[in-house]
Design a protein around this motif. Structure first.
Motif, PDB file in Angstrom:
ATOM      1  N   LEU A  38      38.814  35.233  73.243  1.00  0.00           N
ATOM      2  CA  LEU A  38      40.345  34.963  72.799  1.00  0.00           C
ATOM      3  C   LEU A  38      41.121  35.791  72.286  1.00  0.00           C
ATOM      4  CD1 LEU A  38      39.396  31.148  72.314  1.00  0.00           C
ATOM      5  CD2 LEU A  38      39.855  32.314  74.566  1.00  0.00           C
ATOM      6  N   LYS A  88      40.995  32.361  64.234  1.00  0.00           N
ATOM      7  CA  LYS A  88      40.077  31.181  64.049  1.00  0.00           C
ATOM      8  C   LYS A  88      38.790  31.614  63.284  1.00  0.00           C
ATOM      9  CE  LYS A  88      41.591  29.153  68.281  1.00  0.00           C
ATOM     10  NZ  LYS A  88      41.571  29.108  69.743  1.00  0.00           N
ATOM     11  N   VAL A  89      38.138  32.788  63.363  1.00  0.00           N
ATOM     12  CA  VAL A  89      37.028  33.113  62.729  1.00  0.00           C
ATOM     13  C   VAL A  89      37.062  33.559  61.249  1.00  0.00           C
ATOM     14  CG1 VAL A  89      35.702  33.655  64.812  1.00  0.00           C
ATOM     15  CG2 VAL A  89      36.797  35.405  63.411  1.00  0.00           C
ATOM     16  N   GLY A 143      39.577  31.945  59.526  1.00  0.00           N
ATOM     17  CA  GLY A 143      40.207  30.740  58.654  1.00  0.00           C
ATOM     18  C   GLY A 143      41.730  30.954  58.485  1.00  0.00           C
ATOM     19  N   PHE A 163      46.213  25.127  61.396  1.00  0.00           N
ATOM     20  CA  PHE A 163      46.450  23.843  62.164  1.00  0.00           C
ATOM     21  C   PHE A 163      47.531  23.179  61.424  1.00  0.00           C
ATOM     22  CE2 PHE A 163      42.374  25.648  63.088  1.00  0.00           C
ATOM     23  CZ  PHE A 163      42.109  25.435  64.503  1.00  0.00           C
ATOM     24  N   ILE A 166      45.250  24.848  73.290  1.00  0.00           N
ATOM     25  CA  ILE A 166      44.509  23.926  72.471  1.00  0.00           C
ATOM     26  C   ILE A 166      43.009  24.237  72.380  1.00  0.00           C
ATOM     27  CG2 ILE A 166      45.853  21.935  72.871  1.00  0.00           C
ATOM     28  CD1 ILE A 166      43.746  20.864  74.800  1.00  0.00           C
ATOM     29  N   GLY A 167      42.929  25.418  72.427  1.00  0.00           N
ATOM     30  CA  GLY A 167      41.649  25.895  72.203  1.00  0.00           C
ATOM     31  C   GLY A 167      40.851  26.262  73.459  1.00  0.00           C
ATOM     32  N   GLY A 227      41.537  27.333  55.089  1.00  0.00           N
ATOM     33  CA  GLY A 227      40.330  27.678  56.316  1.00  0.00           C
ATOM     34  C   GLY A 227      39.302  26.522  56.047  1.00  0.00           C
ATOM     35  N   ILE A 255      35.614  30.397  53.964  1.00  0.00           N
ATOM     36  CA  ILE A 255      35.546  31.360  55.230  1.00  0.00           C
ATOM     37  C   ILE A 255      36.511  32.492  54.913  1.00  0.00           C
ATOM     38  CG2 ILE A 255      37.558  30.107  56.010  1.00  0.00           C
ATOM     39  CD1 ILE A 255      34.757  31.630  58.151  1.00  0.00           C
ATOM     40  N   GLN A 267      31.647  36.480  61.809  1.00  0.00           N
ATOM     41  CA  GLN A 267      32.931  36.261  62.495  1.00  0.00           C
ATOM     42  C   GLN A 267      33.118  37.164  63.624  1.00  0.00           C
ATOM     43  OE1 GLN A 267      34.916  37.624  58.617  1.00  0.00           O
ATOM     44  NE2 GLN A 267      35.649  35.553  58.620  1.00  0.00           N
ATOM     45  N   THR A 272      33.662  30.332  69.242  1.00  0.00           N
ATOM     46  CA  THR A 272      35.110  29.408  68.693  1.00  0.00           C
ATOM     47  C   THR A 272      35.727  29.035  69.878  1.00  0.00           C
ATOM     48  OG1 THR A 272      36.780  29.388  67.180  1.00  0.00           O
ATOM     49  CG2 THR A 272      36.206  31.613  67.912  1.00  0.00           C
ATOM     50  N   GLN A 273      36.009  28.007  70.117  1.00  0.00           N
ATOM     51  CA  GLN A 273      37.299  27.584  71.088  1.00  0.00           C
ATOM     52  C   GLN A 273      38.416  27.097  70.424  1.00  0.00           C
ATOM     53  OE1 GLN A 273      35.984  25.558  74.517  1.00  0.00           O
ATOM     54  NE2 GLN A 273      34.012  26.516  74.952  1.00  0.00           N
ATOM     55  N   CYS A 274      38.438  25.742  70.086  1.00  0.00           N
ATOM     56  CA  CYS A 274      39.630  25.365  69.312  1.00  0.00           C
ATOM     57  C   CYS A 274      39.776  26.027  68.092  1.00  0.00           C
ATOM     58  CB  CYS A 274      39.830  23.869  69.301  1.00  0.00           C
ATOM     59  SG  CYS A 274      38.775  23.066  68.221  1.00  0.00           S
ATOM     60  N   GLY A 275      38.431  26.485  67.402  1.00  0.00           N
ATOM     61  CA  GLY A 275      38.748  27.102  66.132  1.00  0.00           C
ATOM     62  C   GLY A 275      38.459  26.032  65.045  1.00  0.00           C
ATOM     63  N   PHE A 276      38.423  24.777  65.176  1.00  0.00           N
ATOM     64  CA  PHE A 276      38.551  23.946  63.993  1.00  0.00           C
ATOM     65  C   PHE A 276      37.092  23.805  63.341  1.00  0.00           C
ATOM     66  CE2 PHE A 276      39.348  19.846  61.593  1.00  0.00           C
ATOM     67  CZ  PHE A 276      40.486  20.223  61.240  1.00  0.00           C
ATOM     68  N   THR A 328      34.923  26.128  63.268  1.00  0.00           N
ATOM     69  CA  THR A 328      34.608  27.344  63.060  1.00  0.00           C
ATOM     70  C   THR A 328      34.171  27.673  61.866  1.00  0.00           C
ATOM     71  OG1 THR A 328      35.563  27.862  65.275  1.00  0.00           O
ATOM     72  CG2 THR A 328      34.849  29.761  63.873  1.00  0.00           C
ATOM     73  N   PRO A 329      35.158  27.501  60.882  1.00  0.00           N
ATOM     74  CA  PRO A 329      34.881  27.925  59.584  1.00  0.00           C
ATOM     75  C   PRO A 329      33.609  27.506  58.862  1.00  0.00           C
ATOM     76  CG  PRO A 329      37.111  27.618  59.594  1.00  0.00           C
ATOM     77  CD  PRO A 329      36.418  27.265  60.957  1.00  0.00           C
ATOM     78  N   ILE A 331      30.575  28.939  60.574  1.00  0.00           N
ATOM     79  CA  ILE A 331      30.252  30.278  60.098  1.00  0.00           C
ATOM     80  C   ILE A 331      29.568  30.422  58.559  1.00  0.00           C
ATOM     81  CG2 ILE A 331      31.362  32.530  59.470  1.00  0.00           C
ATOM     82  CD1 ILE A 331      32.970  32.242  62.014  1.00  0.00           C
ATOM     83  N   CYS A 381      30.424  20.420  66.782  1.00  0.00           N
ATOM     84  CA  CYS A 381      31.342  21.058  67.540  1.00  0.00           C
ATOM     85  C   CYS A 381      31.628  20.294  68.731  1.00  0.00           C
ATOM     86  CB  CYS A 381      31.231  22.375  67.977  1.00  0.00           C
ATOM     87  SG  CYS A 381      32.033  23.452  68.999  1.00  0.00           S
TER      88      CYS A 381
END
Lengths: 777, 329, 164
Positions: free
Chosen positions: A17, A23-24, A26, A30, A480-481, C45, C85, C98, C107-111, C113-114, C117, C144
């Motif tokens: 993406l 996202k990874v 942090g 949001f 939205i992901g 994060g 994170i 990461q 990770t898709q939406c990422g919420f 994810t932190p 990880i 998730c």
């Protein structure tokens, strides 16, 4: 995978993406992570009763509390709102009457959370309670109290569609069977709780709204409507959004309430809902009772289908009319059936309103259909794959209800999962307690007829090319992901033959990006993808002209490759994209190019009432096989492996397609195994992630995803949707696997261990009864 | 939104005496172990203590020792630590299996033995938000006067859902308790009473110091009934300890959690001793369990299911243990 | 002004080492670690996804051990090392987890994810070569909703294989 676009040749790994790094690390912000500086804290006072008239609402003590800046009630928004223009019957804050426990009645903005919560406790509400209905049956019974005075029988919408001649079809059948299937209500349970940040500037009269929305344009429109503001005074921005799955495809009460509070407080208000409030806001897949009858010839060919669906809709309309229409429309489009009769009933009840959820409308009827198909195949001693193959469509075609099918990769999907799962070698040869089952499903690639028929194109993408040689794609489509911004970057990069790094995507900021209808019905890839390609092609045409001049050749002889413009026949002459871009700006300045996409009229559905729902440019097709085992003592169902093949037309980003299919299959597993809501007199007993059982990593199986490319003639690069179609075939495949494992046919979802054990006990009881009867004289 | 857990103060006493003294100074205060149960409940408005007494700094509560004469488990030992301890895994497998089955891995990193043994009872009418309970006129267990599970009675049916207790019960655990009045020892079973409202026999100021296990335990195992493979509380949990001599049962102890307001040792298993663990004995065992568990509608899953499946788990475990070489001698 | 009317302070000083740097903040006893991180410090994060201990989105490391910050009191972190994170990548380069979550679409939406990880980071610190089963066990408290966990397991696996 270093961010370069892979070739169109298969196999392509795909790309990560474009916003993945944020996202990874942090860093992704949001809504709840936005700058809270100066923001007041918003809180909502909710109805403690299910159904009643408001006799007295006194917020004066809350308003007087030190630290409280604003309190709003239904009086602050007399207008109703809703996603469908024909069914806008909801107030953001109750006016005169409440219809479900948890309905917002008033809201507070205060200097901090503690003060806001203290203020809620000071609000006085006196109600005259009315009888409440928590089931569709009770709401439909004679003399039932009305949830909405203008809907007799609490009937939100009845649909009666007949295509072909069902009576003749059933008469021609060798076997006619019927099932009654009950699917529990489920919830999206996206991990990011709802939140909104509204900032009202009293000096300029401008409102800036940031929210978790999947439909920023609808939000914009409804804010203007409810706050009675000029649309141009409102700006809606979508921050990072932590999943949606349909939870946010209509404007939600808390969003309007937050804006009302910000205006009343003349400032900034941050509203963050609890997980419990997320469940109260709901808008997900309704509890559904289905009676489905199929006629079949001995060879497995279907002759007719008759289906009755009752959806427990909750207290307000929302998308309800669309949901009940989808449930019937999507009986078509997967197989060739000569006659289909559909009767659908959407019922108002005193529960949180249902709405759209991944696979909108189609999932539960598809479940019933596939389950019955499996049982009839068994009865006729036919292989379930063979039965599907007896009933295939052949594209291009139009279904009985006039849905367009231009591409149809289901046959190959069947072949792929049959092979990958070792079906032929394994079916019937597994030990007792272990089984395999299969099912198919499909889903639309965007609703071809939009909710608001404005005459505008279905999608617009703007491209900006500036002196820096970078291409910025501006889109209203909310990522939205699901990776829609990445999809747009890829389509633009591939069209222009540029590396992905040169493309930047800015999404969903009403002050900057063109209007977009939003992230629902899997419309973005098909519609916005096509608009992005259109824009990129237009830009490419302009740049090719410039390149031709620079190269001293004719426009037709210019082609692109890997960031270069080249002249055909003289490979030595080439000019870089950067040089062409600079030349193109001479005398012009920054280039702004617009691309559009409009769904062709033939894709927009039949003329019958409700015929627009289900209409789309193309369907994704899925076949899947589930392998599961059942512990007959504890009723525990364990899924060992899933094989899913999807025809998504063309995988623009194969990595994202597999990710979406895995997620959809797995979400289907949640509905099939453990997820359900449970109301106790209208109170949600499931309103936490402890009681609402989203599967953990422990019971989540490996999922083998195969991509089938049928190259839809209208799709962007031939692509169709890939995010929703795979959900609906999991549950029926699982139920078939359970039947294969222990010989039990489950009629209810989810297949929780208590339901499995109950079914086993019932079977033993039947067996005892039978042997008692046989031994009786 | 992250709801606040209340407005309490926290003190960190250095030893058990200081902890009980702190309690005496603030009678409504609560002892804080890992906090994985207490803080969640406080965030839901279940209780409003002015003071939390943090026991984590007390060295005495932190010991874990497996000796020739038995084992001593400090009340503050975390579940992760006990689940991973090789000596305990070898000698008291039911305990380690139970510890490993609690909640999620991060919870087990902080949750303590005492916290799990003193876990508050649970019910779908109780473990809800303040708004929810308020809208439902509260319940007998907290701030209300009706048990919504059985509205006719005057009894709270909230279920005890700790995983460790049944394992410790079949292993013959006793506990050491400290309060202002001094220390006392008792069999673990005496810690509990079958009342969801007040399921612990501890005085308000008393805290658990340690659990002790006898040496030479019989082979044991724990099994947990739940919908998901992680996170969930037990719908029922069963521990079994079993030994057979020359093919005949010499020890058979079964304990259950999740079904009643207290964890309990199954009555009547002694009548099965001296017999081989055959289908008849297993049928008896099944009947004993079904008779003595009283699952009520405190969970979203059917109570009859919990009864039937708890019995099935007991049968499975007993059969499995009997088949191991360690069980025979 | 009005000094005599000031309410008594309900805060105490907490010193802890956050992502490698010691700091000191005045916090009330009842403040949850997640609110300390997000509101007092401003590190967002670490996410909130549930009403207490159910989803794992707020997972942080306390002395290298993963703990849900939403049921951890900030005052209990006195003298401890807290990692979020934001502290995982160093010197401008991503941590291998990461990078793997990014490249493998973990990770898709990422919420989630932190938190995901951070749980995985703690695992790799104590077990350099975990099996798939051990990976699943370590992430069993992190929910998730996007991935079905397939690419999450693949991401952790890729990070393991990427070990220096």
């Amino acid at each position: 995978m270093n961010g370069t676009v892979a070739s169109r040749d298969w196999p392509r790994p795909g790309v990560p993406l474009i916003d993945g790094i944020d996202k990874v690390t942090g860093h992704a912000r949001f809504t709840a992570d936005l700058d809270p500086c100066g923001a007041l804290v918003g809180r909502i006072f909710r109805s403690p009763v299910s159904h009643g008239d408001i006799v007295r609402l006194d917020v004066s003590r809350a308003r007087d509390l030190e630290g409280v800046v604003a309190v709003v009630t239904g009086d602050d928004c007399p207008r109703t709102y809703g996603v469908l223009p024909v069914a806008m019957n909801e107030h953001p804050l109750a006016c005169g009457k409440v219809r479900y426990r948890g309905e917002p009645v008033a809201a507070v903005a205060a200097v901090d959370a503690e003060t806001a919560e203290r203020a809620l406790a000071l609000i006085e509400l006196e109600m005259r309670e009315l009888p409440a209905h928590y089931t569709a049956d009770s709401a439909r019974a004679a003399g039932a109290a009305l949830v909405h005075d203008d809907r007799p029988g609490n009937l939100e919408r009845a649909v009666h569609h007949v295509f072909g001649d069902p009576e003749a079809g059933f008469a021609a059948a060798d076997l006619v069977r019927e099932v009654r299937i009950d699917c529990a209500e489920v919830n999206h349970a996206q991990i990011e709780p709802h939140a909104a940040l509204a900032d009202y500037d009293p000096a300029t009269g401008q409102l800036t709204m940031q929210s978790v929305s999947q439909v920023t344009f609808y939000l914009h429109m409804m804010l203007a409507h409810c706050l009675q503001m000029d649309e141009s005074r409102i700006r809606v921005i979508k921050p990072f959004v932590g999943g949606g799955f349909g939870a946010r495809v209509e404007v939600l009460n808390f969003e309007i309430v937050t804006a009302l509070l910000a205006r009343a407080a003349q400032g900034k208000v941050l509203m963050q809902l609890t997980r419990e409030e997320n469940f109260l806001t709901h808008r997900a897949r309704p509890q559904t009772a289905i009676r489905l009858r199929l006629g079949m010839r001995r060879d497995g060919r279907m002759t007719a289908c008759e289906c009755e669906v009752v959806q427990r809709g909750g207290a307000y309309a929302g998308y309800g009319i669309v949901t009940i229409l989808y449930a019937g429309a999507l009986l078509h489009g997967l197989y060739a059936i000569p006659a289909v009769k559909y009767d659908g009933y959407r019922i108002y009840t005193n529960l949180p309103p249902c709405g759209a959820m991944r696979g909108h409308g189609g999932v539960n009827t598809r479940h019933a259909f596939e389950v019955l198909l499996d049982r009839m195949a068994r009865e006729l001693e036919l292989d379930p794959f063979a039965v599907r193959r007896m009933n295939l469509l052949s594209a291009p075609t139009r279904t009985l209800n006039e849905l367009l099918v231009n591409s149809y990769g289901l046959p190959e999907c069947l072949d792929r999962v049959e092979r990958a799962s070792g079906w032929r070698e394994r079916i019937g040869r597994l030990p007792r307690g272990r089984g395999i089952g299969m099912a198919c499903s499909h889903y639309v690639s965007g609703a071809a007829k939009p909710i608001h028929r404005t005459g505008e194109p279905h999608a617009v993408v703007n491209l900006k090319l500036d002196w820096d040689g970078g291409v910025t794609a501006l889109t209203g489509a909310p990522d939205i992901g699901q990776g829609s911004s990445t999809m747009i970057a890829i389509t633009v990069a591939e069209t222009l033959d540029l590396p992905l790094e040169r493309i930047r995507v800015i999404a969903a900021d009403s002050a900057i990006t063109p209007k977009d209808n939003g992230a629902y019905s899997s419309r973005i890839t098909f519609m916005v993808g096509n608009a992005a390609i259109d824009a990129a092609q237009r830009l490419k045409d302009i740049l090719s002209e410039v390149a031709a001049r620079k190269l001293g050749v004719r426009r037709e002889d210019v082609y692109t490759a890997a960031g270069m413009f080249l002249a055909r026949g003289s490979d030595a002459t080439a000019v870089s994209f950067e040089e062409v871009a600079k030349a193109a700006l001479v005398g012009e300045g920054t280039l702004t190019i617009k691309g559009t996409f409009t769904c062709p009229p033939e894709s927009q559905g039949g003329k019958h009432k409700g015929g627009a729902v289900g209409a789309t440019m193309g369907f994704s097709y899925v076949a899947q096989v589930v392998e599961a085992s059942v512990d007959e003592d504890t009723g525990q169902v364990t899924v060992h492996q899933v094989w899913a093949a999807i025809d998504c037309g063309h995988a623009i980003n194969p990595l994202a397609v597999t990710g979406q299919v895995e997620g959809a299959v797995w979400m289907g597993m949640g509905q099939a195994l453990s997820e359900e809501t449970c109301y106790l007199d209208g109170l949600p007993a499931h309103a936490s992630l402890l009681e609402y059982r989203v599967p953990t990593i422990i019971e989540s199986p490996p999922i083998d995803v195969q991509i089938v490319e049928s190259h839809d003639p209208l799709g962007p690069f031939g692509a169709k949707e890939a995010s929703e179609g795979a959900l609906a075939s999991f549950a029926p495949a699982l139920v078939a696997a359970v039947a294969n494992a222990i010989g039990i046919d489950l009629d209810e979802l989810p297949a929780t261990p208590d339901r499995v054990v109950e079914a086993l006990i019932a079977r033993r009881r039947r067996a005892r009864l039978k042997s008692a009867q046989e031994s009786a004289p | 939104m992250t709801a606040a857990a209340g407005a309490f103060r926290v003190v960190e006493p250095a030893d058990v005496a200081a902890a009980t003294a702190a309690h005496a100074g603030e009678p409504g205060s609560r002892y804080l172990g890992g906090g994985t149960d207490l803080l969640v409940n406080l965030r839901r408005g279940l209780g409003t203590p002015a003071l939390l007494i943090d026991l984590r700094g007390i060295a005495e509560l932190d010991g874990l020792a497996c000796m020739a004469g038995g084992a001593r488990i400090g009340a503050g030992v975390t579940l992760a630590r006990i689940a991973a301890d090789p000596e305990f895994r070898a000698r008291y497998p039911a305990l380690c299996e139970a510890a490993a089955a609690v909640a999620g891995p991060a919870h087990r990193n902080v949750a303590t033995v005492a916290g799990n043994l003193c876990l508050d009872t649970r019910c779908i009418y109780y473990n809800q938000s303040e708004w929810w309970r308020g809208a439902n006129a509260y319940c007998l267990k907290y701030r209300g006067d009706v048990c919504h599970v059985a509205p006719q009675g005057r009894h709270c049916h909230a279920a005890f859902c700790g995983d460790l207790a049944p394992a410790l019960l079949v292993l013959g655990a006793s506990i050491e308790v400290a309060g202002r009045a001094g220390r006392r020892r008792m069999p673990l079973a005496e810690l509990y009473r079958d009342d969801g409202l007040a399921h612990l026999t501890l005085a308000a100021d008393e805290l658990l110091v340690a659990a002790e296990l006898p040496a030479d335990p019989p082979p044991s195992a724990y099994a947990k009934l739940r919908v998901r493979g992680s996170v969930d509380f037990p719908l029922a949990g069963v521990a079994v300890a079993l030994r057979a001599e020359e093919g005949r049962l010499s020890i058979l102890r079964v304990a259950l959690t999740g079904t009643n307001s207290r964890p309990f040792l199954l009555d009547g298993t002694d009548n099965l001793l001296g017999r081989p663990l055959d289908a008849t004995v297993l049928r008896h065992l099944d009947r004993l369990v079904q008779k003595q568990v009283h699952p009520m509608r405190t969970t979203l899953l059917q109570s009859n299911y919990r009864r039937v499946a708890a019995a099935a788990l007991a049968r499975h475990l007993a059969a499995r243990l009997a088949a191991t070489p360690e069980a025979a001698r | 002004m009005h000094q005599d009317q000031r309410p008594p302070s309900r805060k105490r000083l907490v010193r802890l080492c956050l992502n490698g740097r010691w700091r000191e903040d005045a916090v009330p006893d009842h403040l949850l670690l997640v609110n300390y991180l997000r509101e007092t410090v401003g590190l967002t994060g670490t996410k909130t996804g549930c009403d207490g201990g159910e989803c794992g989105a707020c997972m942080v490391l306390v002395d290298s051990v993963p703990m849900p910050a939403c049921i951890t009191l900030a005052v209990r972190c006195e003298g401890r090392s807290i990692e979020t994170i934001e502290g995982l990548s160093s010197g401008g380069s991503l941590h291998r987890l990461q990078r793997a979550f990014h490249e493998q679409l973990g990770t898709q939406c990422g919420f989630c994810t932190p938190g995901m990880i951070m749980s995985a980071a703690a695992l790799l610190r104590r077990n350099a070569r975990p099996t798939d089963g051990e990976i699943r066990e370590a992430l069993a408290g992190n929910l998730c909703r996007c991935t079905g966990y397939v690419k999450i397991v693949e991401s952790v696996r890729a990070a393991v294989d990427d070990a220096p």
